[in-house]
Motif scaffolding. Structure first.
Motif, PDB file in Angstrom:
ATOM      1  N   ALA A 100      -0.622   4.258  -1.243  1.00 53.43           N
ATOM      2  CA  ALA A 100      -0.606   5.871  -1.673  1.00 53.43           C
ATOM      3  C   ALA A 100      -1.240   6.218  -3.220  1.00 53.43           C
ATOM      4  N   LYS A 101      -1.324   4.862  -3.788  1.00 50.56           N
ATOM      5  CA  LYS A 101      -1.981   4.903  -5.204  1.00 50.56           C
ATOM      6  C   LYS A 101      -3.581   5.200  -5.038  1.00 50.56           C
ATOM      7  N   ILE A 102      -3.996   4.704  -3.748  1.00 50.51           N
ATOM      8  CA  ILE A 102      -5.417   4.563  -3.376  1.00 50.51           C
ATOM      9  C   ILE A 102      -5.570   5.854  -3.038  1.00 50.51           C
ATOM     10  N   ALA A 103      -4.770   6.584  -2.339  1.00 41.95           N
ATOM     11  CA  ALA A 103      -5.245   7.916  -1.862  1.00 41.95           C
ATOM     12  C   ALA A 103      -4.973   8.995  -2.967  1.00 41.95           C
ATOM     13  N   ALA A 104      -3.843   8.811  -4.179  1.00 43.59           N
ATOM     14  CA  ALA A 104      -3.906   9.505  -5.075  1.00 43.59           C
ATOM     15  C   ALA A 104      -5.486   9.349  -5.853  1.00 43.59           C
TER      16      ALA A 104
END
Length: 389
Positions: free
Chosen positions: A65-69
């Motif tokens: 999720a953090k990578i996508a953000a």
């Protein structure tokens, strides 16, 4: 100038490409790998460096999720860089086009350019004397056409004068970029008053000169005192108004939203005015502000408060307790000042000025005079068929 504007656009694109390349390198140096009980994690080392069984996932770990953000944020940064670079380039190009046209227009002296047109008009109206109704009908037979911008304060001056005095005319919106409607003359600024129809067409240019040519035909005199108010209006008050509606990029965008509300403009022109907002912001702060400071002989303070103070100066000293500067009826000082406010009707700056003491009463009287003049325009148009051209 064109290549200079391209430079800004390319800079924005390069910033975006650099950010995209950085994102690509980050993805190649680390990996997104599945791990039991952890989910997808980003490891900041290559697989070759992890030959032992004790693979540590604590270094540079990031959840999916953090990578996508993060990737979304970078993508937005890329688009933002490209947009800002392109906007800066387009704005600079438009600003330079405006300056180039100013230099081109400076080669044409309006009074000299208008001599032929003025002679034609004087000859046509010399026989009428003070017969105002016949003069208005004769004007209709001349097929007066105002080439204009709907939101131009200089054009507003001419429209206010012609409306209040019942002078019949039609209006054509000029494309602010191509200026195709002005192709037949060397002067590329609006307003332009076209007199007659093809092939016998002549032109009057410059708002002050147009009003000056028409004023004697309707019995309106321009005294030295009126001339002083007209000069103040052009060199001081109008510059304050232009600065007030372009104090920030946000104000410039509000101007675009206001332009969108003008029903007379096509959607194509509205889109072009969106791009012109950046150029107007630059022109206001580079040219208009410099000229105003030079005229006043001092730096500016609170622009909007000083604009209000200048308007109050006319409402108190100019009107001097009278309904209009002209007394019981508007004169050229009234129409000039009301004319620069006319294109702003509905804009926040117009509403703010209308709230000043004495302002709403004077504006209402001017609006009533415009409506009365438009009735005379219709009457002149109805009787024009009986007047010989």
């Amino acid at each position: 100038h064109f290549f200079a504007s391209l430079f800004f656009s390319v800079c924005g694109a390069c910033l975006g490409a650099f950010a995209a390349r950085s994102l690509q390198l980050g993805a190649s140096e680390g990996r997104v790998t599945p791990a039991a009980g952890v989910g997808a994690v980003f490891v900041g080392q290559s697989r070759a460096e992890h030959s032992g069984p004790t693979l540590s996932l604590c270094r540079c770990e990031m959840s999916a999720a953090k990578i996508a953000a993060r990737n979304t944020a970078r993508f937005r940064a890329i688009l933002g860089a490209i947009f800002l670079g392109g906007s800066a380039g387009a704005g600079y190009l438009l600003y330079e086009q405006v300056q180039a046209r100013k230099r081109e227009n400076s080669l044409v002296v309006p009074r000299d350019f208008n001599k032929n047109s003025q002679a034609v008009i004087d000859a046509l109206f010399a026989e009428l004397g003070d017969r105002r109704r016949e003069a208005l009908q004769r004007m209709k037979s001349l097929s007066l056409t105002l080439l204009q911008y709907d939101t131009c304060p200089f054009c507003g001056k001419v429209k206010a004068f012609m409306d209040i005095h019942g002078i019949p005319y039609s209006a054509i919106e000029v494309d602010p970029f191509s200026k195709a409607e002005l192709a037949d003359i060397p002067y590329k600024k609006v307003p332009v008053l076209r007199v007659g129809t093809s092939p016998t067409v002549t032109y009057l240019v410059d708002s002050a000169e147009i009003v000056g040519a028409l004023a004697p035909l309707v019995g309106s005199q321009i005294t030295p005192e009126i001339g002083e108010w007209r000069l103040w209006n052009t060199e001081v008050f109008m510059r304050y108004v232009v600065l007030s509606i372009n104090l920030s990029i946000g104000d410039a965008m509000e101007n675009y939203r206001y332009i969108q509300s003008r029903d007379k403009l096509s959607w194509k022109l509205k889109m072009k005015y969106l791009t012109a907002g950046v150029a107007m912001f630059l022109a206001a702060h580079v040219t208009v502000k410099k000229n105003l400071v030079k005229r006043l002989g001092r730096p500016l303070g609170d622009v909007r408060q000083e604009m209000n103070d200048e308007f109050l100066k006319f409402l108190t000293k100019g009107l001097a307790g009278r309904p209009f500067h002209g007394g019981s009826t508007p004169d050229v000082a009234d129409t000039d000042i009301y004319g620069i406010l006319l294109p702003l009707k509905g804009h926040r700056v117009y509403r703010d000025l209308s709230r000043l003491p004495l302002a709403s009463e004077w504006i209402q009287r001017m609006e009533a005079a415009v409506e009365e003049g438009r009735k005379r325009q219709k009457a002149a148009a109805a009787g024009a068929a009986t007047v010989a051209p």
